[in-house]
Scaffold this motif. Structure first.
Motif, PDB file in Angstrom:
ATOM      1  N   HIS A  58      42.775  40.312  43.362  1.00  0.00           N
ATOM      2  CA  HIS A  58      44.002  40.180  44.099  1.00  0.00           C
ATOM      3  C   HIS A  58      43.882  39.033  44.980  1.00  0.00           C
ATOM      4  CE1 HIS A  58      41.098  43.174  45.881  1.00  0.00           C
ATOM      5  NE2 HIS A  58      41.600  42.239  46.959  1.00  0.00           N
ATOM      6  N   GLU A  59      43.234  37.755  44.531  1.00  0.00           N
ATOM      7  CA  GLU A  59      42.969  36.812  45.587  1.00  0.00           C
ATOM      8  C   GLU A  59      44.055  35.875  45.644  1.00  0.00           C
ATOM      9  OE1 GLU A  59      42.063  37.176  42.237  1.00  0.00           O
ATOM     10  OE2 GLU A  59      42.869  35.461  41.432  1.00  0.00           O
ATOM     11  N   SER A  60      45.028  36.079  44.936  1.00  0.00           N
ATOM     12  CA  SER A  60      45.904  34.874  44.992  1.00  0.00           C
ATOM     13  C   SER A  60      47.419  35.343  44.734  1.00  0.00           C
ATOM     14  CB  SER A  60      45.543  33.616  44.357  1.00  0.00           C
ATOM     15  OG  SER A  60      45.881  33.860  42.991  1.00  0.00           O
ATOM     16  N   ASP A  61      48.557  34.693  45.274  1.00  0.00           N
ATOM     17  CA  ASP A  61      49.925  34.929  44.754  1.00  0.00           C
ATOM     18  C   ASP A  61      50.234  34.929  43.294  1.00  0.00           C
ATOM     19  OD1 ASP A  61      51.550  33.274  47.607  1.00  0.00           O
ATOM     20  OD2 ASP A  61      50.205  34.955  47.489  1.00  0.00           O
ATOM     21  N   TRP A  62      49.373  33.938  42.692  1.00  0.00           N
ATOM     22  CA  TRP A  62      49.353  33.807  41.362  1.00  0.00           C
ATOM     23  C   TRP A  62      48.922  35.011  40.582  1.00  0.00           C
ATOM     24  CZ3 TRP A  62      46.836  34.187  36.723  1.00  0.00           C
ATOM     25  CH2 TRP A  62      47.119  33.469  35.647  1.00  0.00           C
ATOM     26  N   ARG A  63      47.767  35.475  41.078  1.00  0.00           N
ATOM     27  CA  ARG A  63      47.285  36.729  40.562  1.00  0.00           C
ATOM     28  C   ARG A  63      48.113  37.970  40.382  1.00  0.00           C
ATOM     29  NH1 ARG A  63      44.258  36.326  36.798  1.00  0.00           N
ATOM     30  NH2 ARG A  63      43.229  34.561  37.977  1.00  0.00           N
ATOM     31  N   ALA A  64      48.900  38.070  41.729  1.00  0.00           N
ATOM     32  CA  ALA A  64      49.718  39.213  41.941  1.00  0.00           C
ATOM     33  C   ALA A  64      50.954  39.078  41.027  1.00  0.00           C
ATOM     34  CB  ALA A  64      50.248  39.178  43.521  1.00  0.00           C
ATOM     35  N   VAL A  75      42.300  36.523  28.407  1.00  0.00           N
ATOM     36  CA  VAL A  75      43.435  36.265  28.777  1.00  0.00           C
ATOM     37  C   VAL A  75      43.302  35.312  30.072  1.00  0.00           C
ATOM     38  CG1 VAL A  75      44.930  38.113  27.813  1.00  0.00           C
ATOM     39  CG2 VAL A  75      44.048  38.391  30.019  1.00  0.00           C
ATOM     40  N   ASP A  76      44.050  34.466  30.307  1.00  0.00           N
ATOM     41  CA  ASP A  76      44.321  33.611  31.538  1.00  0.00           C
ATOM     42  C   ASP A  76      43.086  32.512  31.554  1.00  0.00           C
ATOM     43  OD1 ASP A  76      43.675  33.986  35.149  1.00  0.00           O
ATOM     44  OD2 ASP A  76      44.616  32.291  34.052  1.00  0.00           O
ATOM     45  N   ARG A  77      41.822  33.131  31.852  1.00  0.00           N
ATOM     46  CA  ARG A  77      40.652  32.175  31.687  1.00  0.00           C
ATOM     47  C   ARG A  77      39.907  32.459  30.686  1.00  0.00           C
ATOM     48  NH1 ARG A  77      38.590  33.801  37.934  1.00  0.00           N
ATOM     49  NH2 ARG A  77      40.677  33.078  39.054  1.00  0.00           N
ATOM     50  N   ALA A  78      38.789  31.546  30.432  1.00  0.00           N
ATOM     51  CA  ALA A  78      38.194  31.467  29.253  1.00  0.00           C
ATOM     52  C   ALA A  78      36.719  32.136  29.406  1.00  0.00           C
ATOM     53  CB  ALA A  78      37.873  30.181  28.722  1.00  0.00           C
ATOM     54  N   ASP A 137      45.741  25.455  29.490  1.00  0.00           N
ATOM     55  CA  ASP A 137      44.764  24.221  29.406  1.00  0.00           C
ATOM     56  C   ASP A 137      44.210  23.711  30.757  1.00  0.00           C
ATOM     57  OD1 ASP A 137      44.378  21.586  27.349  1.00  0.00           O
ATOM     58  OD2 ASP A 137      43.240  22.142  29.044  1.00  0.00           O
ATOM     59  N   MET A 138      43.194  24.093  31.457  1.00  0.00           N
ATOM     60  CA  MET A 138      42.884  23.920  32.656  1.00  0.00           C
ATOM     61  C   MET A 138      42.450  22.453  32.970  1.00  0.00           C
ATOM     62  SD  MET A 138      43.347  26.837  33.738  1.00  0.00           S
ATOM     63  CE  MET A 138      43.304  28.544  33.468  1.00  0.00           C
ATOM     64  N   VAL A 139      42.008  22.039  31.723  1.00  0.00           N
ATOM     65  CA  VAL A 139      41.384  20.452  31.752  1.00  0.00           C
ATOM     66  C   VAL A 139      42.551  19.389  31.892  1.00  0.00           C
ATOM     67  CG1 VAL A 139      40.153  18.449  30.554  1.00  0.00           C
ATOM     68  CG2 VAL A 139      39.242  21.004  30.666  1.00  0.00           C
ATOM     69  N   GLY A 172      37.543  23.753  34.785  1.00  0.00           N
ATOM     70  CA  GLY A 172      38.388  22.804  33.852  1.00  0.00           C
ATOM     71  C   GLY A 172      39.024  21.979  34.722  1.00  0.00           C
ATOM     72  N   ARG A 173      39.860  22.321  35.692  1.00  0.00           N
ATOM     73  CA  ARG A 173      40.700  21.574  36.764  1.00  0.00           C
ATOM     74  C   ARG A 173      39.823  20.264  37.263  1.00  0.00           C
ATOM     75  NH1 ARG A 173      44.052  26.688  39.228  1.00  0.00           N
ATOM     76  NH2 ARG A 173      45.358  26.855  37.406  1.00  0.00           N
ATOM     77  N   THR A 174      38.435  20.889  37.750  1.00  0.00           N
ATOM     78  CA  THR A 174      37.192  19.781  38.132  1.00  0.00           C
ATOM     79  C   THR A 174      37.143  18.806  37.194  1.00  0.00           C
ATOM     80  OG1 THR A 174      36.452  21.691  39.526  1.00  0.00           O
ATOM     81  CG2 THR A 174      35.129  19.571  39.262  1.00  0.00           C
ATOM     82  N   GLN A 226      42.831  23.567  44.511  1.00  0.00           N
ATOM     83  CA  GLN A 226      42.931  24.245  43.195  1.00  0.00           C
ATOM     84  C   GLN A 226      43.559  25.336  43.052  1.00  0.00           C
ATOM     85  OE1 GLN A 226      39.023  24.177  41.297  1.00  0.00           O
ATOM     86  NE2 GLN A 226      38.859  22.053  41.124  1.00  0.00           N
ATOM     87  N   ASN A 227      44.479  25.890  44.040  1.00  0.00           N
ATOM     88  CA  ASN A 227      45.579  26.666  44.004  1.00  0.00           C
ATOM     89  C   ASN A 227      46.256  26.601  45.204  1.00  0.00           C
ATOM     90  OD1 ASN A 227      44.091  28.520  45.674  1.00  0.00           O
ATOM     91  ND2 ASN A 227      44.860  30.312  44.585  1.00  0.00           N
ATOM     92  N   ASP A 228      47.684  27.246  45.081  1.00  0.00           N
ATOM     93  CA  ASP A 228      48.483  27.343  46.311  1.00  0.00           C
ATOM     94  C   ASP A 228      48.046  27.967  47.388  1.00  0.00           C
ATOM     95  OD1 ASP A 228      51.485  27.741  44.186  1.00  0.00           O
ATOM     96  OD2 ASP A 228      50.405  25.710  45.196  1.00  0.00           O
ATOM     97  N   PHE A 270      47.736  23.534  42.673  1.00  0.00           N
ATOM     98  CA  PHE A 270      47.684  23.998  41.404  1.00  0.00           C
ATOM     99  C   PHE A 270      48.560  25.309  41.597  1.00  0.00           C
ATOM    100  CE2 PHE A 270      45.607  21.004  38.791  1.00  0.00           C
ATOM    101  CZ  PHE A 270      44.627  20.196  39.782  1.00  0.00           C
ATOM    102  N   ASP A 271      49.304  25.801  40.710  1.00  0.00           N
ATOM    103  CA  ASP A 271      49.702  27.268  40.373  1.00  0.00           C
ATOM    104  C   ASP A 271      51.417  27.102  40.347  1.00  0.00           C
ATOM    105  OD1 ASP A 271      47.229  28.505  40.159  1.00  0.00           O
ATOM    106  OD2 ASP A 271      47.488  29.648  41.950  1.00  0.00           O
ATOM    107  N   ALA A 272      51.846  26.195  41.372  1.00  0.00           N
ATOM    108  CA  ALA A 272      53.311  26.188  41.359  1.00  0.00           C
ATOM    109  C   ALA A 272      53.886  27.628  41.522  1.00  0.00           C
ATOM    110  CB  ALA A 272      53.794  25.582  40.198  1.00  0.00           C
TER     111      ALA A 272
END
Ligand code: GZL
Ligand code: ZN
Length: 369
Positions: free
Chosen positions: A80-86, A158-161, A176-178, A213-215, A263-265, A293-295
């Motif tokens: 539950h680390e981020s708004d995205w995750r919620a 799902v979501d991550r790899a 696609d994180m890259v 991927g983002r890195t 790498q995230n909001d 990232f995340d928007a």
């Protein structure tokens, strides 16, 4: 749920093609995108239209809710680390509801890889029908994925790899994180237009495919710009507190930087707090460019306000894609090994870009999360 019963129920349903579509895609082609990303309840509609009378009759008696047989789905969620995750968690809970014919075993693994592995083992022991895993880290999955496969349970990554042979899981879906990292870099090159860049990076959780991927993607573009320098890159663990802590340490160590990549909001919110406290200006009218990232909704509000200059989306509303795959599996159909959840980038008002959508109140109001 006995899969054969579900077979009757789902065979009457048409299963629309898996076409990824970001929120923004929904804006561009609302009818098509909304249909393709239709929430589970809309999927029920075709059943009535498509099923023949006898199928309908048998589907009625086989309706899982009617005889109490629900499709048992386990979801080992990152945490539950981020708004995205919620937003991602709520989307799964809304989609895999009892009303939609599912019994969801949801476990928040609190960003702890060992807990997540044991959670999946628990799902195997409970003999669930399907297991969804959003892997906290990419490494360390081979053994438990083999155990799930030996138990005959379909696993959706799902979501991550995961860093495991694709034969060890049924299917994977996510962004696609890259490409997201490269989108951020390409936009920055366009925006700087040849100017130098001294860059600080607040990375996501260590070992997460979103981080890796983002890195990788962003560094692919750094390598193309000899007058860019990444001064430092530390993990903020995808949290606001982590972002603030890393930015505070960066401010102590570096006085001459003009770009901060978060790498995230939630990390970006923390970084802004730290820069505010240090009197460092950022945004379209400030000294520092913030890329996030995340928007998420709040992240795009900051982008609309010109505080975050570029925000690269990763759409958290992915449960519909997972359900489409499970319906196909229940119907005994083959499924693709990978489903891309598309996304795009957004930039502050006044900025025109080949790589991003310019934010407006209308764009923000049109977002579903
Ligand atoms: C991305 C997702 C990441 C988000 C973070 O798909 O895995 O994890 O970018 C979240 O907000 O913590
Ligand atoms: Zn999408």
């Amino acid at each position: 749920m006995k899969k054969k019963i579900a077979l009757l129920l789902v065979s009457a349903m048409t299963v629309s093609g898996l076409v990824a579509c970001g929120n923004s895609a929904a804006e561009e082609a609302p009818a098509a995108a909304t249909e393709e990303a239709a929430p589970a309840e809309e999927e029920a509609a075709p059943a009535e239209e498509e099923a023949s009378a006898e199928e309908e009759a048998s589907a009625e008696e086989a309706a899982p809710a009617a005889d109490g047989e629900l499709i048992k789905v386990g979801f080992a969620q990152v945490g539950h680390e981020s708004d995205w995750r919620a937003a991602n968690t709520k989307n799964y809970q809304d989609t895999f509801s009892e009303a939609n014919g599912y019994e969801l075993s949801f476990v928040d693994c609190d960003n702890d890889h060992a807990v997540q592995i044991e959670t999946v083992r628990g799902f195997i022991e409970q003999e669930l029908d399907y297991i969804c895993i959003a892997p906290i880290q990419s490494a360390g999955w081979d053994t438990v994925l083999q155990e799930a496969q030996d138990a005959g349970i379909d696993v959706l990554i799902v979501d991550r790899a995961v860093d495991a042979d694709e034969s060890l899981y049924t299917t994977a879906l996510g962004c696609d994180m890259v490409a997201e990292g490269e989108a951020a870099g390409n936009w920055l090159a366009e925006y700087l237009n040849g100017e130098d860049a001294k860059i600080l990076v607040i990375e996501g959780s260590v070992g997460a495919s979103a981080t890796l991927g983002r890195t990788e993607g962003f560094n692919n573009i750094v390598a193309q710009n000899s007058n860019w320098e990444v001064l430092d890159s530390q993990s903020g663990d995808f949290t606001q507190a982590g972002g603030q802590e890393v930015m505070e340490s960066f401010i102590k160590s570096y006085s001459d930087f003009n770009v901060v990549v978060c790498q995230n909001d939630n990390e970006a919110y923390g970084a802004m707090d730290a820069m505010d406290a240090a009197g460092i200006t950022y945004g379209v009218d400030g000294d520092v460019i913030i890329i996030s990232f995340d928007a998420t909704h709040d992240g795009l509000q900051y982008t609309l306000d010109g505080k975050i200059t570029c925000n690269v989306e990763c759409n958290p509303l992915q449960a519909g894609f997972a359900e489409e795959v499970i319906k196909k599996l229940v119907a005994g159909e083959t499924v693709d090994k990978w489903t891309l959840v598309e996304d795009e980038a957004f930039v502050a008002p006044g900025i025109e870009s080949a790589y991003a959508v310019t934010m407006s109140q209308e764009v923000l109001d049109g977002r579903a999360y």
